[in-house]
Write a protein that holds these residues in place. Sequence first.
Motif, PDB file in Angstrom:
ATOM      1  N   THR A 242      -0.950  78.549  30.308  1.00 30.35           N
ATOM      2  CA  THR A 242      -0.681  79.958  30.573  1.00 30.35           C
ATOM      3  C   THR A 242      -1.053  80.919  29.432  1.00 30.35           C
ATOM      4  O   THR A 242      -1.760  81.890  29.670  1.00 30.35           O
ATOM      5  N   PRO A 243      -0.606  80.653  28.197  1.00 32.68           N
ATOM      6  CA  PRO A 243      -0.942  81.633  27.143  1.00 32.68           C
ATOM      7  C   PRO A 243      -2.456  81.838  27.023  1.00 32.68           C
ATOM      8  O   PRO A 243      -2.919  82.965  26.896  1.00 32.68           O
ATOM      9  N   TYR A 244      -3.174  80.730  27.141  1.00 35.97           N
ATOM     10  CA  TYR A 244      -4.622  80.842  27.007  1.00 35.97           C
ATOM     11  C   TYR A 244      -5.230  81.643  28.157  1.00 35.97           C
ATOM     12  O   TYR A 244      -6.103  82.472  27.958  1.00 35.97           O
TER      13      TYR A 244
ATOM     14  N   ILE B 151      -3.738  83.965  29.927  1.00 33.23           N
ATOM     15  CA  ILE B 151      -3.410  85.379  29.746  1.00 33.23           C
ATOM     16  C   ILE B 151      -4.354  85.984  28.709  1.00 33.23           C
ATOM     17  O   ILE B 151      -4.921  87.066  28.878  1.00 33.23           O
ATOM     18  N   TRP B 152      -4.558  85.249  27.630  1.00 36.04           N
ATOM     19  CA  TRP B 152      -5.451  85.698  26.556  1.00 36.04           C
ATOM     20  C   TRP B 152      -6.845  85.962  27.118  1.00 36.04           C
ATOM     21  O   TRP B 152      -7.439  87.016  26.879  1.00 36.04           O
ATOM     22  N   MET B 153      -7.344  84.985  27.884  1.00 37.43           N
ATOM     23  CA  MET B 153      -8.676  85.119  28.461  1.00 37.43           C
ATOM     24  C   MET B 153      -8.773  86.344  29.344  1.00 37.43           C
ATOM     25  O   MET B 153      -9.722  87.120  29.272  1.00 37.43           O
TER      26      MET B 153
ATOM     27  N   LEU C 138      -6.893  89.037  29.389  1.00 36.00           N
ATOM     28  CA  LEU C 138      -6.745  90.307  28.678  1.00 36.00           C
ATOM     29  C   LEU C 138      -7.967  90.649  27.832  1.00 36.00           C
ATOM     30  O   LEU C 138      -8.412  91.781  27.809  1.00 36.00           O
ATOM     31  N   PHE C 139      -8.488  89.665  27.115  1.00 35.37           N
ATOM     32  CA  PHE C 139      -9.495  89.995  26.103  1.00 35.37           C
ATOM     33  C   PHE C 139     -10.915  89.573  26.469  1.00 35.37           C
ATOM     34  O   PHE C 139     -11.843  89.883  25.755  1.00 35.37           O
TER      35      PHE C 139
END
Lengths: 347, 274
Positions: free
Chosen positions: B8-10, B12-14, B16-17
Motif C-alpha cells: 500500500t505505501p508504495y 500510494i507513493w506511485m 501521488l508522485f
Amino acid sequence: MVQKGKMKVFLFSLIILSLFLSGCKKAKPKLYVYNWGDYIDESILEEFEKEMDIKVIYDTFATNEDMYVKIKSGGSSYDVIFPSDYMLTRMREEDMLEKIDLDQIPNHKYLDSRFMSNEYDPSNTYSLPYMWGTFGILYNTTMVDEKVDSWDILWDPKYAKQILMLDSQRDSIGAALLKLGYSLNTLDYGQLVEAGNLLKKQKPLVLAYVVDEGKDKMIAGEAALALTWSGEAGYACKVNSDLAYAIPKEGTNIWFDVMAIPKGAKNKEGALKFMDFLCSPEISLRNAKYTGYATPNSAAKAMLPEEIRNDRSSYPEEEDLVNAEVFVNLGKTLKEYDRIWTEIKAH
Amino acid sequence: MKKFSAMTPYLIWMALFIIIPMLLVVYYAFTVTTSEGATWSLANFARFFEPIYLRVLWRSLTLALVSTLICLLLGYPVAMIMAGNAFSRKKVLLVLFVVPMWMNFLLRTYAWLSILERNGLLNVFLTSINLPRLNILYTNTAVILGMVYNFLPFMVLPIYSVLSKIDKGVIEAAGDLGANSVQVFTRVIFPLSLPGVISGITMVFMPALTTFVIPRLLGGGQFTLIGNLIEQQFLVVADWGFGSAISMVMILFILLSMAIMSFFEGEDKEATLW
C-alpha cells in the motif's frame, strides 16, 4: 504485542517532549519573507525581530520565475515577497496580490517620487520599490580602450569571442531592439524578427550566454564586454578595478525589485510593518551598502558616501535615463520572444 | 491481504508522485488554454514538428549518443579491469568511481568551468610546459566532456556488477576448448555482459538526453538542447502545454530506446521473443 507496547511508550514520550518544547514560550507571531538570494543585510532581520517581537522566517529564490511558480502553485504561505517589475504586473493581473495601505507605511515618504507610480504598478496599490537599476555594458578597460557608449560595440568583430550576453530572452533581445532604435517592449513581430536576425549575426562573436556566472567571468578577465545588470556590475567593479560599467546612449532598461504581499498572506499586519521598517532611511542605507544595489530611498541615498552617490553608472541622473524603459508584461507576445530566442540558440 | 498491506505505501507513493503528475502532463500536452477555457488540441505537438524544434531535438540526440558511446568505450575496459583478478586494488578503484558522486553534481560541473576557462587550470598548465592554449570551454566538446564526466559511473557500475558475476569456469572452459583471448572476449565475455551494457547505455543516454545544466554552464548556453527548451517553457514563457508536449515526445524517445535495448537483449537469449 511487545512491539506495540514499545510503540505506545515511544509515541507517549514524543507527545510529552513536544509539549515541553512548545510550552517554553508564548508563540510569537511569524512573518514569512521570500527574497532574492543575498539581497538583504541579514542583521536587519534580527533587529526587526527584536523591535517588533515577530519571528521572521526568511527564504530565498534565484529567479522571478521560481518565485512565481512557488506562489502560484499554492501550499506556501509567504507574507512579503520581492518580485521584479514585470513579474509584479503579471501577478497583479492574475490577482495574486493583496493591496497595501500606504498609510500604514509612513516611511514611504522617503522614497524618491521618480520611482513611485510607475507603469508596472500605476499608483503603488500593490508594491513599493526596494531596489532599482539599469542594464548596460560591463567592460574591461585593459581590453577595451575606446569609449563605450553604444550598444554597437557588442556587435564589433574586433571583440570576437570576448563578448558575454545574458541567457535571458527579454534582456538580450531587448539590447538588440534598443540598438535598432525600437522599444524593448515591442509587440511588433517585424521588429522582433529584425532583432532576432541581429542576434544571429552576433552569435559567432559571443563567447557565451551566461546568467549569474557572468560577473565572475568578467572579474577573472575571461571576456572584454558583457551585457549586465547594474547591481552585478557594481559588485564586479568593486572586486576588479579594471572593470567599468556604461549605460548606452540608445537607451536602457530601468528595473525595479519591489516589495509586495501575496494574496492570502496570514500576517498582513506584520508584512506592512516589515515594509515600513525596510523603507526607513537608516535601514535602506545599510541594505544599499551591503548589496551594492541602488536604493530608491532618497534619504538613504543622501547619506551614502559621495563617490557612490555621484557615480552615474549606479545612480544615473534623469538625463541619462531619458530613453530608459521599464519591462512591461507582454502577455501572449512573450511566446514570440521565446520562439525567436530558440531560433537564435538553435542557429 | 498481508501482501496488500505491504504494498500500500508504495502504491500510494506511485499514484501521488508518478501517475497523477504523468496524467497532468498528458492533460496539458493535449489542451490549449484560451480565454474561454481549455480545449482539446494537437497544436502543441504540431508546433514541436517545426524545423527549429526538430533541430533542437536532433542536436540533443546526437550529443547524447556521442556521450553514451564515449562512456561505453571508456567504461567497459575499466569495468573489466575492476572485475578481473589481475588488479589487486579494485576496491580502491571502485571507491574512486563512487566518491565523486557524493559531491553535488552542480558543484562538480562548476569546477569544470574553472578548469577549462581561458585562464583556467588547464591552460595555465599547458602554457607552463610551452604548449598552445586550448579554448574548449563553451563548445560542444566541453558539453560532451561534462556529460561523460558526470555520467561515466552509471556506465561502469552496471557493467562491473555483471562482469564480476560471470562464472570464471565458463571463461576457462572456453580457453580449454581452444578459443584465443579475442574469441573468449567476443564470443563469451561480451555476450554475457550485455545486460550490464544495456542498462549502462540506458542509464547514460536518458540523463544525457534531458540534461539542461551541463549545456548551459559548459556550453555557454549557445545551443538550446531539449532540456533547456522544456525548462524555458515552464519557467520563462509559462507555456505549460508546449512544455508538456515536448516532455511527452521525450518520454516516447526514451520508451523507444528502451524497446530497442530490450530487443537486443532478447535476441541474445536465443530469441526469446519468438
